[in-house]
Design a protein around this motif. Structure first.
Motif, mmCIF file in Angstrom:
data_model
loop_
_atom_site.group_PDB
_atom_site.id
_atom_site.type_symbol
_atom_site.label_atom_id
_atom_site.label_comp_id
_atom_site.label_asym_id
_atom_site.label_seq_id
_atom_site.Cartn_x
_atom_site.Cartn_y
_atom_site.Cartn_z
ATOM 1 N N GLN A 1 0.841 -1.197 0.000
ATOM 2 C CA GLN A 1 0.000 0.000 0.000
ATOM 3 C C GLN A 1 0.874 1.244 0.000
ATOM 4 O OE1 GLN A 1 -3.836 0.126 2.147
ATOM 5 N NE2 GLN A 1 -2.863 -1.348 3.512
ATOM 6 N N HIS A 2 1.969 1.170 0.751
ATOM 7 C CA HIS A 2 2.945 2.266 0.815
ATOM 8 C C HIS A 2 4.098 1.912 -0.118
ATOM 9 C CE1 HIS A 2 1.201 3.083 5.053
ATOM 10 N NE2 HIS A 2 0.614 3.850 4.157
ATOM 11 N N PRO A 3 4.225 2.642 -1.212
ATOM 12 C CA PRO A 3 5.120 2.187 -2.286
ATOM 13 C C PRO A 3 6.598 2.118 -1.923
ATOM 14 C CG PRO A 3 4.124 4.331 -2.791
ATOM 15 C CD PRO A 3 3.424 3.808 -1.591
ATOM 16 N N SER A 4 7.042 2.940 -0.964
ATOM 17 C CA SER A 4 8.473 2.894 -0.622
ATOM 18 C C SER A 4 8.818 1.645 0.178
ATOM 19 C CB SER A 4 8.854 4.134 0.191
ATOM 20 O OG SER A 4 8.079 4.208 1.370
ATOM 21 N N GLU A 5 7.796 0.903 0.650
ATOM 22 C CA GLU A 5 8.060 -0.252 1.511
ATOM 23 C C GLU A 5 8.202 -1.503 0.647
ATOM 24 O OE1 GLU A 5 4.873 0.221 4.367
ATOM 25 O OE2 GLU A 5 5.523 2.281 4.762
ATOM 26 N N THR A 6 9.277 -1.489 -0.135
ATOM 27 C CA THR A 6 9.510 -2.534 -1.137
ATOM 28 C C THR A 6 9.837 -3.884 -0.520
ATOM 29 O OG1 THR A 6 11.814 -1.859 -1.241
ATOM 30 C CG2 THR A 6 10.320 -0.856 -2.832
ATOM 31 N N THR B 1 6.462 7.786 -1.881
ATOM 32 C CA THR B 1 6.829 7.299 -0.548
ATOM 33 C C THR B 1 5.654 6.596 0.126
ATOM 34 O OG1 THR B 1 8.517 8.998 -0.268
ATOM 35 C CG2 THR B 1 7.624 8.033 1.745
ATOM 36 N N ARG B 2 4.528 7.276 0.262
ATOM 37 C CA ARG B 2 3.420 6.701 1.051
ATOM 38 C C ARG B 2 2.053 6.766 0.377
ATOM 39 N NH1 ARG B 2 4.019 5.191 6.346
ATOM 40 N NH2 ARG B 2 1.959 5.645 7.195
ATOM 41 N N THR B 3 1.887 7.522 -0.692
ATOM 42 C CA THR B 3 0.534 7.741 -1.211
ATOM 43 C C THR B 3 0.360 7.121 -2.596
ATOM 44 O OG1 THR B 3 0.927 9.791 -2.460
ATOM 45 C CG2 THR B 3 0.605 10.010 -0.084
ATOM 46 N N CYS C 1 1.393 -6.306 4.590
ATOM 47 C CA CYS C 1 2.856 -6.204 4.652
ATOM 48 C C CYS C 1 3.330 -4.770 4.475
ATOM 49 C CB CYS C 1 3.482 -7.084 3.571
ATOM 50 S SG CYS C 1 2.949 -8.797 3.654
ATOM 51 N N HIS C 2 3.979 -4.261 5.491
ATOM 52 C CA HIS C 2 4.545 -2.914 5.491
ATOM 53 C C HIS C 2 6.014 -2.960 5.889
ATOM 54 C CE1 HIS C 2 0.799 -0.454 5.178
ATOM 55 N NE2 HIS C 2 0.268 -1.612 5.544
ATOM 56 N N ALA C 3 6.625 -1.779 5.944
ATOM 57 C CA ALA C 3 7.962 -1.641 6.510
ATOM 58 C C ALA C 3 8.028 -0.296 7.218
ATOM 59 C CB ALA C 3 9.035 -1.724 5.422
ATOM 60 N N ASP C 4 8.859 -0.229 8.249
ATOM 61 C CA ASP C 4 8.933 0.961 9.101
ATOM 62 C C ASP C 4 10.386 1.401 9.162
ATOM 63 O OD1 ASP C 4 9.229 2.649 11.395
ATOM 64 O OD2 ASP C 4 7.307 1.913 12.147
HETATM 65 ZN ZN LIG Z 1 3.368 1.141 5.536
#
Ligand SMILES: [Zn+2]
Length: 391
Positions: A175-180, A226-228, A268-271
């Protein structure tokens, strides 16, 4: 002469001044809407053997959109550095420093072309190859569940065959594109589940069907956001009321979930502030039932047994919000399907504190192997879910 280009897969950077390799000045490009920034990926050429110094001059702007209660955590620019690659495949880590406003790193490329990024990019070509390869398995059927705002397909892989009593297990990512990280993780999950000789995969598909959405935000990925999404909407705040005009991507996934049903979901995300993998159940939603806790704990124990890269006991960063935001996927799903276990996954960008690898930090290779360990955890959770329609 050196040149810098962001016209690469998921590329993003603004070049302010690249005339002097010892003082290359760059700016992070904000997402549409201007709130979020932090992702970058660019290609440098013509600097083989030359000492280069890069400054991301507006790095401090990324700190204004930090999540609540994170003041005691190190922020995204501390104790980390960018990844770099000469071949676009193998990514190594170089150190970076934050001076209060700019993020600065130095590197002498060994070859004529060198790529730099916040984390290993996962481009559309790789994703399309992965989906195309997966669909040739006899276990898989592929459905394009809708199109993004810019007309890119949102694909869903169904792995296994629906049958009475089989659990419906969803995996959604990016969902958040930078969180590859989610892309590499999913490759690990799917490769393992499609291995016909793997007993865990066979046992899992005896009791479950997997619905995998590899990329909920393909426009964001393609545009290096990054997020949108391309309309500047944070899709992971849209689940309580996605709009066809601003967030059709969420609308499509939600519609399929309503039609098929959900017994389990991992989002699935990343922080970029964490130094570990982190999972959490949607336990603050109004329809949460305490029985879910035991299912989650079985899931987490099994994952820890399957991979040392899942270490139980890490607290929710900054504390779990006392009131669940039902605009977030894991909360909306957990609330809408009260018999289901809905889990949030955050992978790190930085190096992990357990079994660190300073030369790469948390890497695509680690994310892939972490994905390969996931089916063991899922199998443990599925075995503990209540029968349908009870309780
Ligand atoms: Zn995320």
């Amino acid at each position: 002469m050196i040149s810098i280009s962001s016209r690469v897969a998921s590329g993003s950077i603004e070049v302010l001044d690249a005339s002097d390799p010892s003082d290359i000045r760059l700016a992070l490009r904000p997402d549409p809407g201007g709130v979020f920034l932090g992702w970058y990926h660019f290609r440098l050429s013509g600097a083989r053997g030359r000492a280069c110094r890069f400054s991301l001059v507006n790095a401090s702007d990324a700190l204004t959109a930090r999540l609540a209660n994170r003041e005691d955590y190190e922020h995204c620019w501390q104790n980390t550095g960018p990844v770099a690659s000469h071949d676009g495949e193998t990514w190594f880590r170089i150190p970076g420093t934050f001076d209060g406003s700019a993020f600065v790193f130095e590197h002498t490329p060994a070859h004529d072309i060198c790529h730099y990024a916040a984390w290993a990019p996962y481009g559309a070509e790789r994703e399309q190859r992965f989906v195309a390869r997966a669909q040739t398995s006899p276990l898989v059927s592929l459905e394009t569940i809708g199109l993004s705002l810019e007309g890119r397909p949102i694909d869903m892989l169904t792995i296994g065959t629906a049958a009475p009593g089989r659990r419906k297990c969803w995996i959604i990512a990016r969902q958040h594109p930078s969180e590859t990280q989610g892309g590499y993780f999913l490759e690990g999950v799917v490769d393992r589940v499609l291995d016909a000789a793997d007993p865990t995969a066979r046992a899992l598909l005896d009791v479950a069907v997997l619905y995998v959405v590899p990329n909920v935000n393909p426009d964001g990925s393609a545009n290096g956001l990054t997020r949108t999404n391309i309309a500047g909407v944070n899709l992971n705040r849209e689940w309580n009321g996605p709009s066809p005009e601003h967030s059709p991507e969420v609308h499509h996934v939600r519609t399929r979930m309503e039609a098929i049903g959900v017994d389990f979901c991992i989002d699935c995300h990343a922080d970029n502030e964490l130094r570990c993998n982190f999972i959490w159940p949607s336990e603050n939603v109004p329809s949460w039932r305490p029985q879910r806790r035991a299912v989650f704990e079985a899931f987490e124990r099994a994952w820890a047994a399957a991979s040392p890269d899942y270490e139980p006991g890490h607290p929710y960063p900054g504390g779990c919000p006392p009131e669940a935001d039902l605009g977030m996927a894991w909360n909306w799903i957990g609330n809408r399907f009260p018999q289901a276990l809905s889990v949030l996954l955050e992978q790190p960008f930085k190096d992990v504190t357990r079994l660190p690898m300073p030369e790469t930090g948390w890497s695509p290779e680690r994310a892939y192997r972490f994905g390969r360990s996931f089916p063991e955890a899922l199998r443990a959770a599925v075995g503990r879910l209540e029968p349908h329609g009870r309780g």
